[in-house]
Each structure stands twice: as structure tokens, then as C-alpha cells.
Design a protein around this motif. Structure first.
Motif, PDB file in Angstrom:
ATOM      1  N   PHE A   1       0.846  -1.192   0.000  1.00  0.00           N
ATOM      2  CA  PHE A   1       0.000   0.000   0.000  1.00  0.00           C
ATOM      3  C   PHE A   1       0.877   1.236   0.000  1.00  0.00           C
ATOM      4  O   PHE A   1       1.971   1.228   0.563  1.00  0.00           O
ATOM      5  CB  PHE A   1      -0.911   0.021   1.238  1.00  0.00           C
TER       6      PHE A   1
ATOM      7  N   LEU B   1      -3.334  -8.817  -6.986  1.00  0.00           N
ATOM      8  CA  LEU B   1      -4.159  -8.101  -6.011  1.00  0.00           C
ATOM      9  C   LEU B   1      -5.171  -7.210  -6.728  1.00  0.00           C
ATOM     10  O   LEU B   1      -6.333  -7.145  -6.353  1.00  0.00           O
ATOM     11  CB  LEU B   1      -3.279  -7.257  -5.093  1.00  0.00           C
TER      12      LEU B   1
ATOM     13  N   ARG C   1      -9.242  -7.118  -6.595  1.00  0.00           N
ATOM     14  CA  ARG C   1      -9.979  -5.900  -6.244  1.00  0.00           C
ATOM     15  C   ARG C   1     -11.057  -5.633  -7.288  1.00  0.00           C
ATOM     16  O   ARG C   1     -12.174  -5.261  -6.964  1.00  0.00           O
ATOM     17  CB  ARG C   1      -9.030  -4.718  -6.159  1.00  0.00           C
TER      18      ARG C   1
ATOM     19  N   SER D   1     -13.067  -8.038  -0.794  1.00  0.00           N
ATOM     20  CA  SER D   1     -12.712  -7.079   0.250  1.00  0.00           C
ATOM     21  C   SER D   1     -11.216  -7.216   0.540  1.00  0.00           C
ATOM     22  O   SER D   1     -10.590  -8.234   0.221  1.00  0.00           O
ATOM     23  CB  SER D   1     -13.512  -7.367   1.507  1.00  0.00           C
ATOM     24  N   GLU D   2     -10.663  -6.205   1.148  1.00  0.00           N
ATOM     25  CA  GLU D   2      -9.221  -6.223   1.409  1.00  0.00           C
ATOM     26  C   GLU D   2      -8.837  -7.399   2.302  1.00  0.00           C
ATOM     27  O   GLU D   2      -7.814  -8.030   2.108  1.00  0.00           O
ATOM     28  CB  GLU D   2      -8.781  -4.900   2.035  1.00  0.00           C
TER      29      GLU D   2
ATOM     30  N   ILE E   1      -8.872 -10.507   0.246  1.00  0.00           N
ATOM     31  CA  ILE E   1      -7.670 -10.567  -0.589  1.00  0.00           C
ATOM     32  C   ILE E   1      -6.492 -11.070   0.233  1.00  0.00           C
ATOM     33  O   ILE E   1      -5.731 -11.943  -0.179  1.00  0.00           O
ATOM     34  CB  ILE E   1      -7.342  -9.171  -1.171  1.00  0.00           C
TER      35      ILE E   1
ATOM     36  N   ASN F   1     -10.277   2.241   1.147  1.00  0.00           N
ATOM     37  CA  ASN F   1      -8.969   1.792   0.698  1.00  0.00           C
ATOM     38  C   ASN F   1      -7.847   2.553   1.372  1.00  0.00           C
ATOM     39  O   ASN F   1      -6.796   2.011   1.670  1.00  0.00           O
ATOM     40  CB  ASN F   1      -8.859   1.962  -0.817  1.00  0.00           C
TER      41      ASN F   1
ATOM     42  N   THR G   1      -7.491   1.193   4.835  1.00  0.00           N
ATOM     43  CA  THR G   1      -7.046  -0.194   4.977  1.00  0.00           C
ATOM     44  C   THR G   1      -5.609  -0.352   5.500  1.00  0.00           C
ATOM     45  O   THR G   1      -5.402  -1.035   6.498  1.00  0.00           O
ATOM     46  CB  THR G   1      -7.191  -0.930   3.632  1.00  0.00           C
TER      47      THR G   1
END
Lengths: 281, 314, 427
Positions: free
Chosen positions: A106, A175, A179, A184-185, A188, B30, B33
Motif C-alpha cells: 500500500f 491483487l 480488487r 474485500s481487502e 484478498i 482503501n 485499509t
């Protein structure tokens, strides 16, 4: 590759044999201390301090092990260590995976500075924060409590570092595709990232198990009640109290290695693979 | 599915108001997250590492014997460090110890890794034996080492005396005590170095070597120009971990020599411990700890930058 | 739980007072207050067993009180105790050496026990240890036992070499006689080393007895300034240093070593051991040869050192009155007799000393220790019970260690110790 001449093959084999012999000799030296623990543990007690003690005990007194277990609450120490270690492994591995994944995959504000902060945790000598840490644990009411030794060490900087290095190499496309499919995160993470991370999970399990099982300085101040002692604390207590009973101390020290050896043997298959994946290539 | 499509919405076409709202919510989630993912660790670090570190800094500005009330004394503890000969001696001991253990453990680990990367009889068993000391606790290691090196009934002296040497004062002569500690540390460390190098070696693609062989490179040249450069990240990691480790070594020394004879094996953490719990000067001990922390941090950052620069050039 | 009023304090105190006066124990039974207490100590198996037996006795009389003994390895004892004080989690009752009471008293970590004691409570105690347990005249701990050093010897080796151990205090060996015996042992008995001294861990202060034997002292008579930079002190350093340089003691028996010296004696590696009375059970158990105990060597004077421990109540205790009551019970005549005879210590009540004790083992040898304990110089006691002694003790250990293992000259050693006296002890 092109096959060499027979002369080359011969020197090659000689070389391999030479290396092998050297390695075996080196392994012998490395293993000797552990063998010596064993030899001391099974020796007749009188032989321990006599200068004449041979490399091989004159007789094998297996009873030394049962005696040792009978005289000290080894089983309750082991139980405590196991409870702490198992909980710690589950928690640490889970949250380190999540955290390492976030740092690897991220982009977010403050990421680099936070990662640096995580790494700096590695560099704090434990003796420096032991007293403040004790104050925290005691304020939280966790003294002589399993959580008092599990929580302070649950976040492991080295583990996060390894996970991050490993996960950087997971392809982003995987990933992204998930998505796009609307996963959902968390889904994943559990359905894609975790299955791909088996080797690094093995590494984390081994290291976390090793660190928690072998912890000494923290349990020493947190676990004030004897019934909460861990194997390492017990071993230290024995060393101080029964300073000539080397057969007993060595028997207990040897037994204290067993869970580590089991875990190591079990996860070893993935171990090198896991480390090799963690960005060291 | 719909949301996912809308995610790409802006690029595709004009989104409806509802779509835009959903998009915005999703984007926001997001953004949250990663923070949620690192939150448990960060919370634990904050409570159990960073707060204690700040607290240690707070203590370092005070005079405190643990059992009395802390008294603010400003930077006095730090000023005192400058001319505490013992602080500098323990620092130099630590440097010597690091210089002896870190490069040697890396070198031996590398040689072992290269050897054990070959197809050899009993390879897995050999690897396990070399790695074994890594999993043994400090307490157990210290117990074994103190027993092997014991001046009076240690097996090393017994064996030496059988061939007419000794007894050697392994743990009680300034000359040998540090040596014994270094040997013990190497025993513990080389397995870890070996495994990391082994992992790094296995991820080097064989094509590099094929190409080198085509060019007629000797085995030394292959090592020098292929293996070694490709192992650099591993070396870098081991170097940093090794230095951090040897700057924090404590349990082994505490059990084996107690920092003696004299101050010959008093490392910096040893001295911090002494000041805190034997000398009852928690403030002074914390000040030393802060200095040590900053030193390790600077060392690591310098290494990091050096490493980056080399990587950029390469 | 009842709150303790001032009156019930008085009542408890009064009862205990009468109990003490009658040589019997009544204690808090009358108060019937329920409490759960923790106590920490380090100790040999014999000490731990003796403590636990007395705790059981106390509980039998006070069914509402639960006491849990937590044994901590001696190497980590004070670290753990002080850390617990820092976290306001100290045990209700703790054991501490006399030379640490001043520190715990000064900081208030060990509470002033006066309010739980009636006037004259301290009269039956030996003046030196009573004083050692007080800070600014107030008792902050109750003396529990004392110990001192003497010389253990391997009787079989002595017999074989025709060495005769002194049989009375006035015939004790001079320094020279002691060293000749040591040299004879080393040459003729086939041993690498002759003897060892227990000054490891925090026992550096035990070195002072040699200083006093040689006519020196650490501080001046008023305890106001150092008196260590003297010929006597340098000679004492030189003498103890020569044990190492002449190879009479194993090199790993200096102050920072973690070698338990009693093992060396019990396993026959050395023939003499300078150690305390509480080692008797261990040596009795481990030594496979005939052994005895004789007096310390003497020089211009005879001097032994003061060891031993007191029991204190911590400021973190929720039931200080019950804790104090338990501590009072522990130092009553009978419990004290039970403890010292089981764990081989010396009593600190005059009444017990006068009546004479029968020890569980080695009664004859204990008599040597008892006699030896009468030779502890008062000035030495006053010195080591200063509140800052603890910190200074570590510096003293450093300097002696340097002299013994790293060739620091006696002159430099005493000069350095003098510096530490000024910077650490007299502040």
C-alpha cells in the motif's frame, strides 16, 4: 553443461570428498557442546566433577532425567512456556503478516517514517527500557500474567521487516485483479496473500517460537510467582540454587530444547525458501 | 462487481451521483485499509516500545535509584558520560567484540553456505547441525559455555591437560576471557549467517554462472564478480543485524564472566545494567542507553544510505 | 475487611508486646484480620525449607492470613526487588542484607516499624545488628540472623601433610602461618590451587575484615572522611593480591566471577575455603571427605565480618500491620532458633546466644563461627551499614578486581577506593 574429462571428474570427486570431510569435522565441533550437555546429563553424578571423566560416560544413568523432572516443577514450567509461546506465535504471525503486507503493498501517508520507526524498535537495547516497560505492564495489571509477557513482545520489528521484503515480490496484478472482482481487502489478504506466503509464515513461526520460548529478561521481571515461571526462568533458578547438580541442570537444559527442535524439524522444509524469498536475492 | 466497475468509472465515463458517492466511500476505505492493517502492531509498539523509550529519556534527565522519588537534574547525566572512562572503555570493548564477531561470523557463514549449497551426502543433517545453536536459548547457551570453559572442571581444560597443556584460565584471564566469549558468540551466530547466505545463493539464477563460464571465468572470478555482488543485500542485512546483536549482547556475558576479569569483557549493555541495578543509578543508566540507541540508529542509517548509493550506481 | 484504627494498632502492638515479654507469641490472632501476603527471598534449599516451615507455623496460628514465599535467584534478587518498588508492586515482606537496610530505610521503601513495636523491643538484639536495621534511630527492618566467615579445611589433606588447624581463637594462625599452610598444600597435595575466598557477587565488603586485621580501616573514627589511602590498606591489597599472583587461589575466584567457590572445596579442587556458616549444609551434603572449620587468620588484630539479613515490610504492603506482625513472629526467640539451627546461621538475640543452640548438623563447627562472630569490629559494622554502602560496594568490587586480575598496583587501588569513598559513600 559440457561433461569434463575423466581427470576433471576425479578431481571434482576428490574435492567434494575433501569438502565433505571438512564439513563433517566442523559439524562435529559445532555439535560437541550439545553432545556434552547430553553426556553430562546421563553421567553418574560422582563422575561430573572428577577430572577423569571420559568423553563417553562410563554408564548411562537415564534415571537422571526422571530424577530431574521429579525434583523440579519442569512440567508446569513447560506448560507455561507452551501457553505463552503458542499464543504469541498466533498473534505475532497474524499481525506481522498484516503489517508487513501493508508496508509492502500500500502507498499511504507516513509509510516510510512509520516503517523506519518499526525498524528503530530493533535498535533499542532491552536493558534500557526494562524498567519503564515493567511500569507499563504493572499499570495494565498484567504482572504474573501470561499476557504480561505475550503482549509486550507481540509486535516484532524483525518479523515485519522480513514479511515486507517477502511480500514486495507478490505481483500487484494479482491483487488488482481481485480488487476488480470486488473482493474485500481482508478477503484478498486471506485468500491470496496468505497462501502465497507459506514460506515466510514458516520462517515467522520458527523465529517467533524461538524468541518467545527462549525469552528471559522480560519474564524475569514480569513473572513474579513461581507457578508462572517459564522453562528459561526455571533453568536460571536451578543454576543459582543447585550449583553442583550439573546432571540435573544439563538434563533440564536438554529437555528445554526439545520443543524448539520439534518446531524446527517440522518447518525446516520451508525455512530456507522463506528467507530466500524475503528480498535477499 | 458494480463497485469495482465504478472504481474505474471516472476514466470510463461520466459517473452518476450515487456512483460517485460509492466510489468516494470505497476510496476512503482503501485509504484506511493500510492503517487498519498496521494498527495492531503500531498500538503494541507504542505502548510497549515507544512509550517506554520516551519514559527512559524522561528518566535520563533525572536522578533515580528506583526506590526513591526521581529528581530532575537536566542534562547532568549526559555531561557525566563524556568523562566516564568506564563508559568509553565498555564502548571500545563492544567495538572490539563486534569487529571480531561480525566479520568472522559472516565469513564462516558464507563459506559454509557455499559448501552446503553443493549436492552432498547428508546435506540437510549437516545444515541442521550448523543451525542448531541458533535455536538454543541464551540461558542454556551460557550454561553450556560456562561449563565447557570452566577453568577448574571444564572439559576443554581436562582435554588440554591430558596432552600436557594448561590449565588455561579461559574465563578469568583478561587475555582469554574475551576470546572465549567471541568463540561462544561465533558458535551461536554462524548458523544464522549460513542460512541467510544459503537462501541468497539459492535465489541466484544459474544463467549468471553459465554466462561467466562461457567467458572462461575462473571459479574465483565467478565468485568475485557474480556471487559476491549478488549476495550484497544478504551481507548488508547480516552486517546490520550482527552489529545490532553485538551491541546488545548481555545474557552470555552476564553468566560467563560478569564483565570481568577487571573490565575486560564489560560491554556497554553490561555497564548499563550495572549502573541501573547494582549502582542504583537508573537516570545515568538511561542516559547511556539513549546514547547507545542513537549510535546504533546512526550506524544503521549510514549503512542504509551507503547501501542505497551503491545500489543506485549499480 | 476491617479498617485498622489507631486503637487496634495499639491493641495489636500491646498484645505482641506482652507476647514478646513473656517469651511467647500471641500476635495478630486477636485481631483476626484476613490478609494475603507475599514475601521474597533468595536462599539455599535449607533456607527456603526453614522459611516455609515457619510460614506454616504462623498460618496455623493465624488461619486468616495467607503468606506466599517467592524465591528469586540471588543473582537477580535486588534487581527484581527494586524494579518492583519502582512499579509500586513490591512484596509485603522482603529479606535484605544489613548493609542495604539504610538504603531502603532512607527512601522509605522499607517502612518505619516503630509503631508496631513496643518500647524496648530492640533490647534483646545484638547492638550491632539492631543498629544496622535502623535508619535515623528508627527500626526499618527486624534483624533476623547474622553470619560470619571462618576457614573450612580438608581434614584429610591436613592430616596427610601434618598441618594442624588452630583449635582456639587465641591460637589462630597469623597471616604468615596461613600462607605457609597454603603453600604447603599447593606443593604437596597435588592440587593446582590451595584455597578460595567468597567475595563474589555483592560480597566485596567481606574484604574489609582483612583490612581491619591489618590495623587499617576504610573511614576515620567519626565516619566523616576516608582513611583508606594508608600503608596498612595498601599492604592489605598487596597481600590479598598475592593470593592471585602466587597462584594460591584459582584465578576465577576473583570478585566478578560467577564460580561458586564452595564447589571447588566440596569437589576437592582446593583444600581450604574462606566462607560463611550457611555453607555447612551444602558442604556436608557434597564433600566426600573429612573436613573441619577453624578460625580466620589474624594479623595485628583479629577481625571477622558482619553478614546476615533482616526482614522488612515494604511501603507497598496493603496490610502493613499484618506484615509487621509476621516479621515480629519470625524474629521471636523460638522461630529464630528454628531458622538458624536449620539453615546454619547465627542468632541475633542475646537470649538465644546465651542459652546456647544445638544445630541440626555440625554443632562443633558452628561453635567456631559463633566465637568468630564476636570478633566483628564495631567500626566495621558502622561503616557497612551506611545508606550509600550499596553503591560504594560495587566500586570497591571493581577496584579489588582490577588489583587481583589486571595488575593494578596496591597504591593505585587504595587511591581509587579513596576517590570512590568521597564520591559515592560520603555523600
Amino acid at each position: 553443461m559440457i561433461a569434463g574429462t575423466s581427470r576433471n571428474a576425479l578431481t571434482g570427486r576428490l574435492e567434494t570428498t575433501g569438502i565433505w570431510l571438512l564439513l563433517v569435522a566442523g559439524a562435529g565441533i559445532m555439535f560437541f557442546p550439545v553432545y556434552w550437555m547430553f553426556a553430562t546429563a546421563v553421567r553418574p553424578k560422582d563422575e561430573v566433577f572428577s577430572g577423569a571423566a571420559g568423553l563417553i560416560p562410563s554408564s548411562f544413568v537415564w534415571q537422571n532425567f526422571t530424577d530431574a523432572i521429579g525434583r523440579v516443577p519442569f512440567l508446569s514450567w513447560t506448560m507455561n512456556s507452551l501457553i505463552i509461546t503458542v499464543f504469541a506465535v498466533v498473534i505475532t504471525v497474524t499481525i506481522n503478516l498484516l503489517c508487513g503486507y501493508a508496508f509492502a503493498k500500500f502507498r499511504f501517508a507516513g509509510r516510510d517514517i512509520l516503517f523506519l520507526a518499526v525498524l528503530s524498535a530493533l535498535m533499542i537495547p532491552f536493558q534500557v527500557i526494562i524498567v519503564p516497560l515493567f511500569l507499563v505492564v504493572s499499570e495494565l495489571g498484567l504482572l504474573s500474567d501470561y499476557w504480561g509477557v505475550i503482549l509486550p513482545r507481540a509486535a516484532e520489528a524483525f518479523g515485519i521487516f522480513m514479511v515486507r521484503q517477502f511480500m514486495v515480490s507478490i505481483p500487484d496484478e494479482l491483487l488488482e485483479a481481485a480488487r476488480i472482482d470486488g473482493a474485500s481487502e481482508l478477503k484478498i489478504f486471506f485468500k491470496i496473500v496468505v497462501p502465497l506466503s507459506k514460506p515466510i509464515i514458516a520462517v515467522l513461526v520458527i523465529f517467533t517460537f524461538m524468541w518467545r520460548w527462549n525469552d528471559f529478561a522480560l519474564p524475569l521481571v514480569v513473572m513474579m510467582k513461581h507457578e508462572m515461571y517459564t522453562v528459561q526462568l526455571g533453568l536460571n533458578l536451578l543454576r543459582g540454587q543447585f550449583n553442583t547438580e550439573w546432571t540435573m541442570i544439563m538434563a533440564i537444559a536438554l529437555l528445554s530444547l526439545v520443543p524448539m527442535l520439534i518446531i524446527f524439524t517440522f518447518f525446516q522444509r520451508y525455512f530456507v525458501q522463506g528467507i530466500s524469498g524475503s528480498g535477499l536475492k | 462487481m458494480a463497485i469495482a466497475e465504478n472504481l474505474r468509472g471516472p476514466a470510463v465515463g461520466r459517473p452518476s451521483a450515487a456512483d460517485a458517492r460509492r466510489y468516494w466511500l470505497q476510496a476512503r476505505r482503501n485509504q484506511l485499509t493500510p492503517y487498519l492493517f498496521i494498527a495492531p502492531n503500531m498500538a503494541l509498539f507504542s505502548v510497549f516500545v515507544f512509550f517506554p523509550l520516551l519514559y527512559a529519556f524522561y528518566i535520563s534527565l533525572r536522578e533515580w535509584s528506583l526506590i526513591d522519588t526521581p529528581r530532575y537534574i537536566g542534562l547532568e547525566n549526559y555531561a557525566r558520560l563524556a568523562h566516564d572512562a568506564l563508559f568509553w572503555q565498555s564502548l571500545s570493548n563492544t567495538a572490539i567484540y563486534s569487529f571480531a564477531t561480525v566479520p568472522m561470523s559472516l565469513a564462516i557463514g558464507l563459506v559454509l553456505a557455499i559448501a552446503l549449497n553443493r549436492d552432498l551426502l547428508g546435506r540437510t543433517l549437516l545444515r541442521s547441525v550448523f543451525f542448531l545453536p541458533v535455536v538454543i536459548s541464551n540461558v542454556a547457551t551460557a550454561v553450556i559455555a560456562a561449563w565447557l570453559f570452566n577453568d577448574n572442571y571444564g572439559v576443554i581444560n581436562t582435554l588440554l591437560q591430558q596432552i600436557g597443556i594448561g590449565p588455561v584460565a579461559w574465563l578469568s584471564s583478561p587475555r582469554w576471557a574475551l576470546f572465549s566469549l567471541i568463540v561462544t558468540s561465533l558458535w551461536v551466530r554462524i548458523g544464522f549467517c549460513m542460512v541467510v547466505y544459503l537462501a541468497a545463493l539459492q535465489s541466484i539464477s544459474p544463467t549468471y554462472y553459465d554466462a561467466a563460464q562461457m567467458d572462461g571465468a575462473s571459479r574465483w572470478q565467478q565468485f568475485r564478480f557474480v556471487t559476491w555482488p549478488l549476495l550484497r543485500p544478504a551481507t548488508f542485512l547480516l552486517l546490520i543485524l550482527g552489529v545490532i546483536h553485538s551491541f546488545q549482547v548481555f545474557d552470555l556475558i552476564y553468566v560467563m564472566t560478569g564483565g570481568g576479569p577487571g573490565f575486560s569483557t564489560t560491554m556497554i549493555v553490561q555497564y548499563i545494567y550495572q549502573a541501573a541495578f547494582v549502582g542504583s543509578e537508573m537516570g545515568y543508566a538511561s542516559a547511556m542507553g539513549m546514547v547507545l540507541f542513537v549510535m546504533i540508529l546512526i550506524f544503521t542509517l549510514l549503512q542504509w544510505r551507503g547501501n542505497r548509493r551503491v545500489e543506485d550506481v549499480a | 475487611m476491617t479498617t485498622i484504627t489507631k486503637r487496634s494498632f495499639l491493641k495489636t502492638g500491646l498484645c505482641a508486646g506482652i507476647g514478646a515479654g513473656a517469651g511467647m507469641y500471641w500476635g495478630a490472632a486477636s485481631a483476626q484480620k484476613a490478609a494475603s501476603l507475599s514475601m521474597t527471598s533468595w536462599g539455599s534449599p535449607a533456607e527456603v525449607a526453614a522459611f516455609n516451615a515457619l510460614i506454616e507455623q504462623y498460618k496455623a496460628r493465624n488461619p486468616n492470613v495467607a503468606i506466599k514465599l517467592e524465591v528469586v535467584p540471588s543473582g537477580q534478587y535486588y534487581q527484581q526487588l527494586d524494579t518492583r518498588f519502582a512499579g509500586k508492586q513490591a512484596p509485603d515482606i522482603f529479606r535484605a542484607q544489613y548493609q542495604r537496610i539504610g538504603r531502603y530505610g532512607q527512601s522509605g521503601a522499607a517502612i518505619d516499624l516503630s509503631q508496631y513495636l513496643d518500647a524496648g523491643f530492640g533490647q534483646d538484639f545484638l547492638p550491632s545488628v539492631w543498629r544496622a536495621s535502623t535508619f535515623r534511630g528508627k527500626p526499618h527492618a527486624l534483624p533476623h540472623h547474622t553470619d560470619t566467615f571462618a576457614l573450612f579445611y580438608n581434614a584429610e589433606i591436613f592430616e596427610k601433610l601434618g598441618i594442624e588447624a588452630p583449635r582456639s581463637l587465641d591460637k589462630s594462625w597469623s597471616w604468615q602461618e596461613f600462607i605457609s599452610a597454603a603453600k604447603l598444600v599447593k606443593e604437596k597435595a597435588g592440587l593446582n590451587y590451595a584455597f578460595a575466598m567468597n567475595w563474589q557477587n555483592s560480597n566485596a565488603y567481606r574484604w574489609l575484615m582483612y583490612l581491619y586485621q591489618h590495623g587499617g580501616q576504610l573511614l576515620d573514627n567519626e565516619l566523616k572522611g576516608p582513611q583508606i589511602n594508608t600503608k596498612e590498606a595498601a599492604e592489605t591489597v598487596a597481600w590479598t593480591q598475592s593470593w592471585f599472583t602466587d597462584g594460591l587461589v584459582p584465578p576465577n575466584t576473583s570478585l566478578k566471577s560467577s564460580e561458586p567457590v564452595q564447589n571447588l572445596f566440596a569437589t576437592g579442587k582446593i583444600a581450604m575455603l574462606l566462607h560463611g556458616d550457611w555453607q555447612i549444609p551444602f558442604i556436608q551434603d557434597q564433600a566426600k571427605f573429612k573436613w573441619g572449620v577453624t578460625y580466620l587468620p589474624r594479623d595485628v588484630a583479629m577481625a571477622a565480618d558482619l553478614g546476615g539479613n533482616a526482614l522488612a515490610v515494604s511501603r507497598d504492603s496493603k496490610s502493613p500491620d499484618v506484615a509487621a506482625d509476621f516479621v515480629k513472629f519470625m524474629v521471636e526467640e523460638e522461630p529464630m532458633r528454628a531458622f538458624v539451627t536449620k539453615a546454619q546461621f547465627l542468632p541475633v538475640r542475646k537470649s538465644l546466644k546465651d542459652k546456647g543452640l544445638v544445630y541440626d548438623i555440625r554443632n562443633e563447627e558452628m561453635k567456631v563461627f559463633l566465637e568468630q562472630s564476636a570478633t566483628v569490629p564495631e567500626h566495621l559494622v558502622s561503616t557497612i551499614v551506611m545508606p550509600t554502602w550499596d553503591r560504594f560496594n560495587a566500586k570497591l568490587a571493581d577496584e579489588l578486581e582490577l588489583a587481583f586480575t589486571s595488575g593494578q598496583s596496591p597504591a593505585a587501588t587504595v587511591a581509587n577506593i579513596e576517590k570512590h569513598v568521597r564520591s559515592t559513600l560520603l555523600v
